[in-house]
Enzyme design. Structure first.
Site, short mmCIF file in Angstrom:
data_model
loop_
_atom_site.label_atom_id
_atom_site.label_comp_id
_atom_site.label_asym_id
_atom_site.label_seq_id
_atom_site.Cartn_x
_atom_site.Cartn_y
_atom_site.Cartn_z
N SER A 155 0.79 -1.22 0.00
CA SER A 155 0.00 0.00 0.00
C SER A 155 0.83 1.27 0.00
O SER A 155 0.33 2.33 -0.39
CB SER A 155 -0.95 0.00 1.21
OG SER A 155 -0.22 -0.02 2.42
N HIS A 190 -5.36 -4.27 -1.14
CA HIS A 190 -5.17 -3.27 -2.19
C HIS A 190 -5.12 -3.91 -3.57
O HIS A 190 -4.43 -3.41 -4.48
CB HIS A 190 -3.91 -2.45 -1.92
CG HIS A 190 -4.05 -1.53 -0.75
ND1 HIS A 190 -4.59 -0.26 -0.85
CD2 HIS A 190 -3.76 -1.71 0.56
CE1 HIS A 190 -4.60 0.31 0.34
NE2 HIS A 190 -4.11 -0.55 1.22
N LYS A 249 -12.33 -1.06 1.03
CA LYS A 249 -11.61 -0.26 0.03
C LYS A 249 -12.38 -0.29 -1.29
O LYS A 249 -13.36 0.41 -1.46
CB LYS A 249 -10.17 -0.74 -0.08
CG LYS A 249 -9.38 -0.47 1.20
CD LYS A 249 -7.95 -0.92 1.11
CE LYS A 249 -7.15 -0.46 2.31
NZ LYS A 249 -7.62 -0.99 3.60
#
Length: 385
Positions: free
Chosen positions: A172, A200, A231
């Site tokens: 990240s 991610h 996310k």
């Protein structure tokens, strides 16, 4: 007599109160000294308050007008997608705000014991590191993406019952991708299991958005996948672990973070479920994000900036100096661009950067305006010639 007892109690309490106040004063002195050292190092992190819903354009407390947001994990723009919002509202009405309880409480540990070993990339996310610290397994740390070092650590760890290689799929802070093909080859050679955190990557890496294991063609070789709903999949909260059925059953029985956390709010589940539906229907959103990522990276590199990672929507603009990163981020906000400077201890000393995150819902004009602001501010601060 009564007055005498009160006086005696007051006098005996006074030294205790004095000692308590002295300890509190000592604590305050230690804390203020530490806080001042953070300010002096230029690594003080101020929190900004967003006063609108998440999206490519937001309002920030204290900043005039609309701001273009390049500082969110909203990779696919689904946190404010109308169908995702409606799904959350339907679930909220049907099941309420939450379950108001933790899951069934029992057990003390999860998969690994003191007979086992976990081998972790040195730049793994803090949540992975904290999880490793909680377990009783022997701990090995290998240099970032260094397969020779991982092999040496695997050789050293042969004396343990189980060996688990733990890595982020996409890192990240740097936007780089774990070499999962080589990791899986080494794991097979040395009898190890592979754990990948896809926080991610889930939703947008790989042909169908299943993550780095799909991107690199090793879906059948990764033992455990951990990822998030907070996310790309709507941005609410929650996460999940996938793996062999017996392993998942054991985690339900013994994993403390699972057992002692409240169940997910129904609305968060409804939003994430709809986000998955949208992604399974079409990859147009993912393609849009990839094209805009390429546009930003190519323009920034052409302007003279160093962008870490490769083809990931996390685009770290490497600056080195912590104070420089914070000052540039502040001046970017004045020009209507929301980005954040990252410095120690979030990243190593001397590797401060501004992490830009591209979303599918950014327009090409948003991308171009962000690059123009970076060039202007970069020259102002001497980061560009």
């Amino acid at each position: 007599m009564w007055a005498g007892r009160v006086l005696h109690a007051a006098l005996s309490r006074a030294p205790r109160e004095s000692r308590a106040q002295s300890a509190l004063a000592q604590l305050r002195g230690i804390l203020e000294e530490e806080l001042e050292s953070i300010r002096g190092a230029g690594t003080w992190k101020s929190e900004r308050v967003i006063t609108s819903r998440q999206g490519p354009h937001i309002h920030v407390d204290g900043a005039p007008g609309g701001i273009i947001n390049f500082c969110a994990n909203n990779y696919l723009g689904l946190s404010s997608h109308p169908e995702v919002i409606q799904a959350g509202l339907r679930t909220l009405k049907e099941f309420g705000a939450g379950l108001s309880s933790v899951r069934f409480i029992c057990g003390t540990q999860a998969l690994l014991t003191s007979e086992d070993a976990v081998l972790s990339d040195e730049l793994n996310h803090a949540s992975i590191i904290d999880g490793i610290r909680l377990c009783k397994a022997h701990k090995y740390r290998y240099h970032h993406l260094d397969m020779a070092d991982l092999e040496a650590k695997l050789q050293e760890a042969q004396k343990h019952r189980l060996r688990l290689v733990a890595t982020d799929g996409a890192f990240s802070m740097d936007g780089d991708i774990a070499p999962l093909q080589e990791i899986c080859r080494l794991a097979s050679q040395y009898g190890a299991l592979v754990f990948v955190d896809e926080s991610h990557a889930t939703g947008f890496l790989g042909a169908t958005g299943r993550g780095t294991d799909e991107l690199l063609g090793v879906m059948d070789q990764v033992t455990i996948i951990n990822s998030t709903l907070g996310k790309a999949l709507g941005g609410a909260s929650g996460g999940y672990t996938t793996g062999p059925g017996a392993l998942v059953s054991l985690l339900r029985q013994r994993a403390r973070p699972y057992l002692f956390s409240n169940s997910l709010p129904p609305a968060a589940v409804g939003c994430a479920s709809k986000a998955l539906d949208l992604l399974m229907e079409s990859n147009a959103i993912v393609q849009s994000m990839a094209a805009k990522t390429l546009r930003f990276r190519s323009q920034m590199e052409a302007a003279g900036f160093t962008i870490s990672g490769a083809n990931h929507p996390i685009c770290p603009v490497m600056l080195g100096d912590a104070r420089l990163a914070l000052n540039i981020a502040d001046d970017m906000l004045k020009r209507g661009i929301f980005v954040i400077g990252f410095s120690y201890p979030v990243v190593p000393k001397g590797k401060a950067r501004i992490r830009v995150q591209i979303s599918a819902v950014h327009s090409e004009e948003d991308i171009d305006r962000c690059v123009e602001a970076f060039v202007e501010v970069g020259r102002l601060h001497g980061a560009l010639p």
